[in-house]
Scaffold this active site. Structure first.
Site, mmCIF file in Angstrom:
data_model
loop_
_atom_site.group_PDB
_atom_site.id
_atom_site.type_symbol
_atom_site.label_atom_id
_atom_site.label_comp_id
_atom_site.label_asym_id
_atom_site.label_seq_id
_atom_site.Cartn_x
_atom_site.Cartn_y
_atom_site.Cartn_z
ATOM 1 N N HIS A 195 1.134 -1.077 -0.191
ATOM 2 C CA HIS A 195 -0.361 0.450 0.345
ATOM 3 C C HIS A 195 1.184 1.117 -0.151
ATOM 4 O O HIS A 195 1.630 1.432 0.869
ATOM 5 C CB HIS A 195 -0.539 -0.364 1.127
ATOM 6 C CG HIS A 195 -1.625 -1.237 1.186
ATOM 7 N ND1 HIS A 195 -2.180 -1.754 1.904
ATOM 8 C CD2 HIS A 195 -2.208 -2.150 0.386
ATOM 9 C CE1 HIS A 195 -3.091 -3.063 2.072
ATOM 10 N NE2 HIS A 195 -3.453 -3.130 1.109
ATOM 11 N N GLU A 213 2.351 -5.300 10.302
ATOM 12 C CA GLU A 213 1.626 -3.831 10.345
ATOM 13 C C GLU A 213 2.077 -2.784 12.283
ATOM 14 O O GLU A 213 2.112 -3.694 13.335
ATOM 15 C CB GLU A 213 -0.591 -3.726 11.635
ATOM 16 C CG GLU A 213 -1.063 -4.356 10.360
ATOM 17 C CD GLU A 213 -1.223 -3.390 9.342
ATOM 18 O OE1 GLU A 213 -1.122 -2.450 8.716
ATOM 19 O OE2 GLU A 213 -2.309 -4.352 8.194
#
EC number: 3.5.1.96
Length: 347
Positions: A63, A224
């Site tokens: 991303h 993450e």
């Protein structure tokens, strides 16, 4: 082009100067110890001339607006090119979506992390840059892993940051591993990196980490590392432990891991994924609710098509809520506390 890389040691700069592809590959030596190969834009391999036992993939920018992992990976590449870090294990760095990095967006046309395990070629096929890139990234991972003996330890850490805040700042998703236990040693490696929370997935997905886990039996994780911030605004001191452990891993230095200790980590089992079935899907909670917020049994999490979607277990925590996904895609993962019964404790 590549002479500029050898002089600047800035691989991200080369990548962003050629966001779609690089027409030619290149190979050069760093000192007398490492062979470096650039396979494509955002794709660089470090191959120690004295080979060790691990094959490591570090991916970021799947991303494009998740900048902390991009900065971290570029720092590691620069350290390797400057010989401040010497590769003692094979390592492949992948900067997933260079065009989206330039755009400052999650993706250009389609979420790249929903396009692996062949999803790039299903339906309408290779119709956009993300689908084309997903197929190429699969090829590069295959090229990196497949040329080596299967008994080598394969690792893939796919590094991300999250859209929203989280009650656990750093956490990892351990992909579905049917017939294979989860690695207690890997969980403690993550804990040493400052990543003390792990989610065990319950089903196959089309993510990059599941691709490596399924096809190459890699210890693969989606990791993450906090919240999305613009490039240059990340507090990189928050990643000191992670960077130190990756340096040790790449440099084949002692990891000095603790024995598995369930009291040092937060373990969750994904109990279900809620997919969007109707355009009117909406959550009942506000947009600022953090990842890992818990809700009691019977609580109405969402509404769509005239139906209520309720919490099914005594307590469920949520991660990655996103009501804006297209119909058919996942809107949220629901979690329950995990046990250690499917973890290889190394005893």
């Amino acid at each position: 082009m590549f002479q500029a890389l050898k002089e600047s040691k800035d691989f991200l700069n080369l990548t962003l100067a050629h966001p779609q592809h690089i027409d030619e590959t290149c190979s050069f030596s760093v000192g007398d110890h490492t062979q470096v190969e650039v396979w494509d834009t955002g794709v660089i391999v470090f191959e120690p001339k004295v080979n060790q036992a691990k094959d490591i993939v570090l991916s970021c920018a799947v991303h494009g607006n998740e900048t902390a992992p991009i900065e971290l990976c570029n720092e590691l590449v620069t350290a390797l090119l400057e010989e401040k870090l010497i590769a003692k294990q094979r390592v492949l760095f992948l900067f997933g979506n260079p065009a989206a990095i330039i755009n400052g967006t999650r993706f250009i046309d389609e979420n790249l992390n929903r396009l692996f395990n062949g999803a790039h070629s299903s339906g309408e096929g290779l119709v956009n840059p993300e689908r084309i890139r997903a197929k190429k990234l699969e090829f590069y991972v295959d090229k990196f892993f497949a040329g080596q003996r299967e008994e080598r330890h394969r690792i893939h850490y796919d590094l991300h940051t999250a859209i929203r805040g989280s009650k656990h700042e750093k956490f990892a998703i351990y992909p579905y591993r049917p017939g294979r236990k989860f690695s207690g040693e890997q969980i403690m490696f993550l804990e040493a990196c400052g990543i003390d929370t792990v989610l065990f997935h319950h089903e196959p997905t089309t993510t990059f980490s599941y691709f490596s886990s399924l096809n190459y039996q890699a210890d693969a994780f989606t990791i993450e590392l906090g919240k999305v911030l613009p490039m240059g605004q990340n507090d990189m001191t928050r990643f000191i432990a992670l960077k130190e452990m990756l340096n040790r891993l790449i440099g084949n230095d002692p990891l000095e891991l603790s024995a598995f200790d369930v009291n040092k980590v937060n373990l969750y089992q994904v109990c279900r994924a809620i997919n969007k079935e109707f355009d009117d899907f909406e959550f009942t909670f506000t947009n600022d609710v953090e990842n890992f917020t818990s809700f009691p049994e019977g609580y109405i999490l969402a509404k769509e098509g005239g139906n209520n979607i309720k919490v099914e277990h005594k307590v469920e925590a949520i991660v990655f809520p996103n009501a804006k996904v297209p119909v058919g895609q996942r809107t949220v993962l629901c979690l329950k506390p995990a046990t250690t019964e499917n973890i290889d404790l190394g005893n």
